[in-house]
Design a protein around this motif. Structure first.
Motif, PDB file in Angstrom:
ATOM      1  N   LYS A 103       0.736  -1.366  -0.248  1.00 31.95           N
ATOM      2  CA  LYS A 103       0.008   0.004  -0.130  1.00 31.95           C
ATOM      3  C   LYS A 103       0.823   1.322  -0.155  1.00 31.95           C
ATOM      4  CE  LYS A 103      -3.930  -2.472   2.029  1.00 31.95           C
ATOM      5  NZ  LYS A 103      -4.998  -2.239   3.008  1.00 31.95           N
ATOM      6  N   TYR A 104       2.079   1.201  -0.063  1.00 25.99           N
ATOM      7  CA  TYR A 104       2.940   2.494   0.000  1.00 25.99           C
ATOM      8  C   TYR A 104       4.250   1.939  -0.363  1.00 25.99           C
ATOM      9  CZ  TYR A 104       4.192   0.626   4.562  1.00 25.99           C
ATOM     10  OH  TYR A 104       4.703  -0.504   5.538  1.00 25.99           O
ATOM     11  N   VAL A 105       5.060   3.202  -0.796  1.00 27.03           N
ATOM     12  CA  VAL A 105       6.582   3.053  -1.060  1.00 27.03           C
ATOM     13  C   VAL A 105       7.159   3.494   0.461  1.00 27.03           C
ATOM     14  CG1 VAL A 105       8.403   3.973  -2.290  1.00 27.03           C
ATOM     15  CG2 VAL A 105       6.140   3.820  -3.330  1.00 27.03           C
ATOM     16  N   LYS A 106       8.227   2.714   0.681  1.00 26.81           N
ATOM     17  CA  LYS A 106       8.804   3.001   2.295  1.00 26.81           C
ATOM     18  C   LYS A 106      10.221   3.634   1.688  1.00 26.81           C
ATOM     19  CE  LYS A 106      10.367  -0.488   4.534  1.00 26.81           C
ATOM     20  NZ  LYS A 106      10.556  -1.600   5.430  1.00 26.81           N
ATOM     21  N   VAL A 107      10.413   4.832   2.248  1.00 27.32           N
ATOM     22  CA  VAL A 107      11.728   5.537   2.048  1.00 27.32           C
ATOM     23  C   VAL A 107      12.427   5.345   3.548  1.00 27.32           C
ATOM     24  CG1 VAL A 107      12.884   7.690   1.656  1.00 27.32           C
ATOM     25  CG2 VAL A 107      10.953   7.249   0.460  1.00 27.32           C
TER      26      VAL A 107
END
Length: 152
Positions: free
Chosen positions: A96-100
């Motif tokens: 559900k997301y892009v992790k930085v």
């Protein structure tokens, strides 16, 4: 001669440019470990759906903020660093997301919002339709690039 399909075969296909990379759990592209901009761009191009645009935006922001940044793909994640200093940031696709990941994120001001099991690492998550503050993220990138990086 083995004919079983493997993830390794997918890596070689991606490297040859014949097939799209395999998407691992959460839609994270499987890209062969390599140094340089080309494998990072292959990863970004293989990020599914809206995540690819986020990857392009992050990559451009990092390159603009840290001229001469070093790039690589390791452990199926693009890494950004300073030559001789280690890696300061990594990107990873989740469902559900892009992790930085800021590898010395606990030292940044303000501290990125998401904690890690490692007390030094802090994360910033980008969900679909999020409008993240580029000035804030650029500030984190600039600060992170000035710190000793992670050396595996």
């Amino acid at each position: 001669m083995s004919t079983k399909p493997t993830k390794v075969a997918g890596k070689f296909a991606a490297k040859r440019g014949g097939e799209k990379p395999i998407l691992l759990a959460g839609g994270n592209p499987q890209i062969a470990k390599a140094d340089g901009d080309a494998p990072v761009q292959a990863y970004i191009a293989a990020m599914p759906g809206w995540k690819s645009a986020v990857g392009q935006r992050l990559d451009a922001l990092i390159v603009h903020t840290v001229p001469g940044v070093t790039k690589a793909v390791k452990w199926n994640s693009p890494l950004y660093g300073i030559e001789g200093q280690g890696w300061f940031l990594g990107i990873h696709c989740l469902t559900k997301y892009v992790k930085v990941a800021f590898f010395r994120g606990a030292s940044l001001t303000p501290v990125p919002p998401v904690a890690s099991k490692d007390m030094n690492i802090r994360y910033f998550h980008i969900h679909e339709d999020d409008q993240f503050d580029e000035e804030l993220v650029a500030s984190w990138i600039r600060q992170a690039a000035g710190l000793p990086g992670w050396i595996p």
